[in-house]
Design a protein around this motif. Structure first.
Motif, PDB file in Angstrom:
ATOM      1  N   TRP A 148       9.922   7.957   4.624  1.00  0.00           N
ATOM      2  CA  TRP A 148       8.628   7.284   4.761  1.00  0.00           C
ATOM      3  C   TRP A 148       8.747   5.761   4.795  1.00  0.00           C
ATOM      4  O   TRP A 148       7.736   5.071   4.933  1.00  0.00           O
ATOM      5  N   LEU A 149       9.955   5.220   4.708  1.00  0.00           N
ATOM      6  CA  LEU A 149      10.154   3.768   4.680  1.00  0.00           C
ATOM      7  C   LEU A 149      10.977   3.334   5.889  1.00  0.00           C
ATOM      8  O   LEU A 149      12.131   3.740   6.039  1.00  0.00           O
TER       9      LEU A 149
ATOM     10  N   SER B  31      13.187   0.834   8.291  1.00  0.00           N
ATOM     11  CA  SER B  31      14.261  -0.103   7.940  1.00  0.00           C
ATOM     12  C   SER B  31      13.733  -1.526   7.829  1.00  0.00           C
ATOM     13  O   SER B  31      14.169  -2.298   6.957  1.00  0.00           O
ATOM     14  N   SER B  32      12.766  -1.890   8.678  1.00  0.00           N
ATOM     15  CA  SER B  32      12.190  -3.242   8.604  1.00  0.00           C
ATOM     16  C   SER B  32      11.405  -3.427   7.314  1.00  0.00           C
ATOM     17  O   SER B  32      11.412  -4.515   6.718  1.00  0.00           O
ATOM     18  N   GLU B  33      10.745  -2.373   6.849  1.00  0.00           N
ATOM     19  CA  GLU B  33       9.999  -2.443   5.590  1.00  0.00           C
ATOM     20  C   GLU B  33      10.955  -2.525   4.409  1.00  0.00           C
ATOM     21  O   GLU B  33      10.682  -3.236   3.432  1.00  0.00           O
ATOM     22  N   TRP B  34      12.055  -1.823   4.502  1.00  0.00           N
ATOM     23  CA  TRP B  34      13.064  -1.882   3.437  1.00  0.00           C
ATOM     24  C   TRP B  34      13.641  -3.294   3.325  1.00  0.00           C
ATOM     25  O   TRP B  34      13.802  -3.823   2.214  1.00  0.00           O
TER      26      TRP B  34
ATOM     27  N   PHE C 214      10.340  10.627  -3.948  1.00  0.00           N
ATOM     28  CA  PHE C 214      10.725   9.522  -4.824  1.00  0.00           C
ATOM     29  C   PHE C 214      11.937   8.788  -4.258  1.00  0.00           C
ATOM     30  O   PHE C 214      12.989   9.406  -4.027  1.00  0.00           O
ATOM     31  N   PRO C 215      11.844   7.454  -4.031  1.00  0.00           N
ATOM     32  CA  PRO C 215      12.948   6.723  -3.402  1.00  0.00           C
ATOM     33  C   PRO C 215      13.953   6.153  -4.380  1.00  0.00           C
ATOM     34  O   PRO C 215      14.988   5.621  -3.960  1.00  0.00           O
TER      35      PRO C 215
ATOM     36  N   LEU D 183       0.827  -1.209   0.000  1.00  0.00           N
ATOM     37  CA  LEU D 183       0.000   0.000   0.000  1.00  0.00           C
ATOM     38  C   LEU D 183       0.861   1.258   0.000  1.00  0.00           C
ATOM     39  O   LEU D 183       0.597   2.222  -0.716  1.00  0.00           O
ATOM     40  N   LYS D 184       1.914   1.221   0.783  1.00  0.00           N
ATOM     41  CA  LYS D 184       2.773   2.394   0.921  1.00  0.00           C
ATOM     42  C   LYS D 184       3.531   2.688  -0.374  1.00  0.00           C
ATOM     43  O   LYS D 184       3.581   3.841  -0.832  1.00  0.00           O
TER      44      LYS D 184
END
Length: 515
Positions: free
Chosen positions: A256-257, A259-262, A244-245, A56-57
């Motif tokens: 917005w991200l 470290s666990s999501e990365w 923009f990442p 979603l993110k």
């Protein structure tokens, strides 16, 4: 892959990492109609909560940004033709094939920057490349409203092409760095639709500018069209610097991200067989050109662009040729939006379903429709209603682009540098062809019949109908090669599973253990 191989892969030594063996191409559907359900349900119940939240993110931020970014570019790319038919031709004395020359110079600038720029998308600093190029694009879009001669417009169109060159393949590469096999085609589809919507909205924008702003501030309606395009573009570019990442590997420091999501995002892509970038070297060229991908996709993309040449050209100029006897100036600007709308619907279903089913039936349907459409337009003397139908079919050209963009991401997933190179090289070669195909096959002075152009597009569509057979067998060869590599790794692991280690318990020599 056989069940035995899968079992062996699951018990590999920790020395064989997920990034080396992950290669899933599976799509989780139980019934044929599940594919249609997945057109609307993008976050299925079988996904874990944390993975669903991550999707979603990245959809909300990455997909929204790249779509908004390319929407503004499509506005301007389409607006050159819309401006031409609503006063620019007369104001700038755009005669003969000047419109075709302007489009060809745009393609020339596109090629020059793409060849170098797209390779840098894999580098750590390239996160800011797209926002920088888009800011330049926006400024140059404003400048188009100030030109006074055809030569000035030619120069600006070249510079705009220079600014856009790396953007399309870099965005497609970026999407392929974040989404798995059963996710990427729908995301590329949405991105491609944003371009179609830009083309569709451009007609309405130019029509509104022509009707309501002509003469305001000393500017013509077609000039206001470019000014409004620039107003849309620059703020979106500035947002890109913050949001923009870039690719997955470049996104470690975005606010917005987590470290666990990365880390979860990286695990997802390794499981899907998408490899991380390595160092750039001249060995890349040899590696790439010894594989089938670059040759096939470059040839397919050239044909794709030849098939798409009438899009944005044939229909508007036919309307213009029948104005004002049959169609008004407003009709000339607005009616091409119907063609874009047809493309949006076609992409939603055909490209969207590619996440759930094989891509080959959808490519075949598209080429068959093109053969019918272009062969009929080549004959030209057909009923008006049927001619409208044929022009509407031209909107399907975005289906080819959307599906093949996703296919390149998947076919080259095991080599990040090759994936970037193939995306850029294929688009660059096709744009190089466009420099002269626009002028030779669709010269403005031959409008609106374009007899030779429609014949060439028919032939291109016929060749494209059969070309996917090559990629089908090429992908099977890749899978067999990969499986053999995995089996080789497994064999080496099994051979070294019995090793000698000190017997620290008894102190008497060594003993064998199973690692």
């Amino acid at each position: 892959m056989s069940e035995e191989s899968v079992e062996k892969k699951e018990r590999l030594s920790p020395r064989v990492t997920t990034s080396e063996v992950g290669d899933t191409e599976s799509v989780r559907i139980d019934h044929w109609y599940d594919g249609f359900v997945r057109l609307f349900v993008w976050y299925p119940s079988y996904l874990e909560k944390k993975e669903k939240k991550l999707l979603l993110k990245i959809d909300f931020i990455i997909l929204t940004y790249v779509c908004a970014s390319y929407f503004t570019k499509a506005l301007d790319k389409s607006n050159i033709t819309n401006a031409y038919v609503t006063g620019m031709k007369e104001d700038l004395n755009f005669g003969g094939n000047d419109l075709a020359y302007a489009k060809s110079l745009y393609s020339a600038g596109y090629i020059v920057s793409m060849c170098c720029g797209v390779m840098f998308v894999t580098r750590s600093w390239a996160r800011f490349m797209l926002p920088i190029l888009e800011t330049i694009w926006g400024v140059l879009t404003f400048c188009q409203a100030a030109v006074n001669t055809p030569s000035q417009m030619f120069a600006i169109r070249f510079l705009i092409g220079l600014a856009e060159g790396p953007i399309f393949p870099s965005i497609v590469y970026t999407l392929g760095s974040w989404y798995k096999r059963d996710e990427v085609y729908r995301r590329v589809m949405v991105f491609s639709i944003s371009s179609s919507l830009g083309g569709m909205f451009s007609g309405f924008l130019q029509s509104a500018a022509y009707s309501n702003l002509s003469g305001k501030g000393g500017h013509s309606g077609w000039q206001w069209g470019f000014i409004i395009d620039g107003i849309f573009t620059v703020p979106i570019a500035l947002f890109g610097f913050v949001l923009f990442p870039g690719t997955l590997e470049q996104a470690g420091n975005v606010f917005w991200l987590r470290s666990s999501e990365w880390e979860l995002a990286k695990v997802r892509m390794r499981q899907s067989g998408v490899k991380e970038p390595t160092k750039l070297s001249f060995a890349l060229v040899k590696r790439v050109f010894l594989r089938w991908h670059v040759h096939y996709f470059a040839a397919f993309w050239v044909l794709l662009n030849i098939v798409a040449l009438p899009d944005g050209t044939g229909f508007p100029l036919w309307l213009k040729a029948n104005s004002p006897s049959r169609y008004t100036e407003t009709d000339v600007n607005n009616f091409p939006s119907i063609q874009s709308a047809v493309g949006v619907v076609a992409q939603f279903f055909l490209a969207g379903l590619s996440d759930s089913f094989s891509i080959y039936p959808f490519l075949s349907v598209t080429q068959i429709l093109f053969i019918i459409s272009y062969s009929s337009l080549a004959a030209w003397n057909i009923p008006i209603g049927y001619k409208w139908f044929c022009f509407m079919i031209i909107g399907f050209d975005s289906v080819n682009q959307s599906i093949v963009s996703g296919q390149i991401n998947r076919a080259c997933r095991r080599d990040a540098e090759e994936r970037a190179f193939v995306l850029g090289y294929s688009d660059a070669v096709s744009q190089a062809m466009n420099i002269w195909t626009n002028i030779v096959f669709f010269p403005t002075e031959k409008a609106p019949e374009f007899h030779l152009g429609y014949i060439i597009s028919t032939v291109a569509a016929a060749v494209m109908l059969f070309m996917p057979i090559i990629s089908y067998y090429g992908e099977r060869w890749d899978v067999n090669k990969y499986e053999n590599k995995v089996e080789s790794v497994i064999s080496q692991e099994e051979e070294s599973s019995e090793i000698e280690v000190p017997d620290v318990v008894s102190g008497n020599g060594t003993k064998s253990i199973d690692t």
